[in-house]
Design a protein around this motif. Structure first.
Motif, PDB file in Angstrom:
ATOM      1  N   LEU A   4      43.996  10.453 -12.714  1.00  0.00           N
ATOM      2  CA  LEU A   4      43.743   9.446 -13.751  1.00  0.00           C
ATOM      3  C   LEU A   4      42.664   8.458 -13.309  1.00  0.00           C
ATOM      4  CD1 LEU A   4      44.743   8.107 -16.470  1.00  0.00           C
ATOM      5  CD2 LEU A   4      46.144   6.635 -14.994  1.00  0.00           C
ATOM      6  N   ILE A   5      41.627   8.352 -14.124  1.00  0.00           N
ATOM      7  CA  ILE A   5      40.602   7.330 -13.871  1.00  0.00           C
ATOM      8  C   ILE A   5      40.990   6.077 -14.646  1.00  0.00           C
ATOM      9  CG2 ILE A   5      38.170   6.702 -14.103  1.00  0.00           C
ATOM     10  CD1 ILE A   5      37.562   9.752 -14.166  1.00  0.00           C
ATOM     11  N   CYS A 199      38.514   8.713 -22.383  1.00  0.00           N
ATOM     12  CA  CYS A 199      39.294   7.567 -21.937  1.00  0.00           C
ATOM     13  C   CYS A 199      39.686   6.825 -23.210  1.00  0.00           C
ATOM     14  CB  CYS A 199      38.337   6.745 -21.068  1.00  0.00           C
ATOM     15  SG  CYS A 199      38.701   5.047 -20.781  1.00  0.00           S
ATOM     16  N   HIS A 220      41.914   9.518 -19.786  1.00  0.00           N
ATOM     17  CA  HIS A 220      41.793   8.425 -18.820  1.00  0.00           C
ATOM     18  C   HIS A 220      42.030   7.107 -19.563  1.00  0.00           C
ATOM     19  CE1 HIS A 220      40.536  11.380 -15.878  1.00  0.00           C
ATOM     20  NE2 HIS A 220      39.759  11.902 -16.827  1.00  0.00           N
ATOM     21  N   ALA A 264      36.736  10.018  -9.042  1.00  0.00           N
ATOM     22  CA  ALA A 264      36.266   9.755 -10.413  1.00  0.00           C
ATOM     23  C   ALA A 264      34.815  10.210 -10.579  1.00  0.00           C
ATOM     24  CB  ALA A 264      36.402   8.275 -10.737  1.00  0.00           C
TER      25      ALA A 264
END
Ligand code: KMH
Ligand code: ZN
Length: 274
Positions: A4-5, A199, A220, A264
Motif C-alpha cells: 500500500l502506497i 489511489c 492506494h 512505491a
C-alpha cells in the motif's frame, strides 16, 4: 496485492489555520509536516506552498525551500508538487514548481466546479502541463474528479503526449464533484487500463471509509489535512502524521503491507533514487 502506497497531502491551498491550528503555512512547517508524515508511513507527499500569512502560492523558491528541508531531514519520501495550485491562478503560475524537477506532479485532466468557484483545466492547458511534465522528466499523477477526466488522460496517451501505465488519483466527495460512494470508487477503479495504478482521496468525512475500501480493493490511499481536517466527527486532527498512522494501523489489521518510498517508486514506475 501490491504493498500500500500512502500519500500525504499535507496542506493544500484552501484549508486554514482558523479551521485547524495544525495547518502548516511556512516552508519549515510544511516540510516538518511532510517529514512527520513520512516517518508515520507515507511513501509520497503531495505538496502545496503558502506564503507565511497562509496565502496559497506556486512560487518555486518556496517549493524549493520545502523540498530542500525535506531532503535535509534524510527521508527519501517521494515528492509530488501540485500543479493545481489554487482556483484563480494562471497556468504559468501553476506550472512553476514543475521546473524544480520533482519526481512527480499532479495533472488534473478536466475542469470541475469547486464549491462556488471553478477549477479551470481546459484541454489546451492540460496538454501544455502534460508536455512540460514530460519534458522535465516529472511523472504525472492524474487527478480525477469525474470519469471524463480518465478519458481525457487516455486521449493524451493516444496523441503520444502521455504514456501508459498512468497513475490516477480519484478525488471524491468534495463540493461539486463525484460523490464518495463505494459504487463510484469501484466504477472508477474498473475504468482505467490494465497495468495502471490508482489511489483515492476522500474529502472530509469520506477520507476514512474510502481509504479503508481502497486498502481492501488493492488501490492506494491519500490522506492529509489538505483533504480532511478532522480525526473523527467533532475532533480535529492533531496533524498529518496522525491521519497517516491510522491508515497504517488499518492496513496492518487487514493484512496489507505498507510500501516504503523505494517500493512505491517501483510500483509507480519511477526511477530508483540514486
Ligand atoms: N487546490 C485545488 C484548486 C492539485 O493539487 O493538483 C487544486 C488541487 C489539485 O489541489
Ligand atoms: Zn493538492
Amino acid at each position: 496485492m501490491e504493498k500500500l502506497i500512502i500519500t500525504c497531502a499535507v496542506v493544500g491551498a484552501e484549508v486554514t489555520r482558523g479551521e485547524n491550528p495544525h495547518v502548516p503555512y511556512t516552508a519549515e512547517e510544511i516540510a516538518n509536516e511532510a517529514i512527520a508524515a513520512a516517518k508515520a508511513g507515507a511513501a509520497l507527499v503531495h505538496l502545496h506552498a503558502r506564503k507565511t500569512d497562509g496565502t496559497p502560492t506556486q512560487d518555486s523558491a518556496i517549493f524549493a525551500e520545502i523540498m530542500a528541508r525535506i531532503r535535509a531531514s534524510g527521508t527519501d519520501v517521494i515528492i509530488q508538487v501540485s500543479t493545481g495550485g489554487a482556483v484563480g491562478m494562471t497556468a504559468a503560475e501553476r506550472l512553476q514548481p514543475v521546473r524544480l524537477q520533482p519526481e512527480m506532479a499532479t495533472l488534473t485532466t478536466g475542469t470541475v466546479n469547486f464549491g462556488s468557484t471553478v477549477f479551470w483545466n481546459p484541454p489546451d492547458l492540460v496538454e501544455q502541463f502534460a508536455r512540460e511534465m514530460t519534458a522535465a522528466g516529472v511523472r504525472p499523477e492524474i487527478e480525477v474528479f469525474e470519469p471524463g477526466m480518465i478519458d481525457n488522460a487516455l486521449r493524451l496517451v493516444k496523441q503520444g503526449v502521455l504514456a501508459l501505465p498512468l497513475h490516477f488519483d480519484f478525488v471524491l466527495g468534495g463540493p461539486g464533484w463525484m460523490a464518495a460512494t463505494p459504487r463510484n470508487l469501484i466504477f472508477l477503479a474498473e475504468s482505467i487500463p490494465p497495468g495502471c495504478t490508482w489511489c483515492v482521496a476522500g474529502i472530509g468525512r469520506h477520507q476514512l471509509p474510502l481509504a479503508t475500501m481502497s486498502v481492501l480493493m488493492g488501490g492506494h490511499v491519500r490522506v492529509g489535512l489538505e483533504d480532511n481536517l478532522f480525526y473523527r466527527k467533532g475532533e480535529l486532527a492533531t496533524g498529518n502524521a496522525q491521519l497517516v498512522a491510522r491508515v497504517v494501523r488499518i492496513a496492518n489489521e487487514l493484512g496489507r503491507d505498507i510500501a516504503t518510498p523505494d517500493e512505491a517508486r517501483r510500483i509507480l514506475h519511477l526511477l530508483p533514487r540514486t
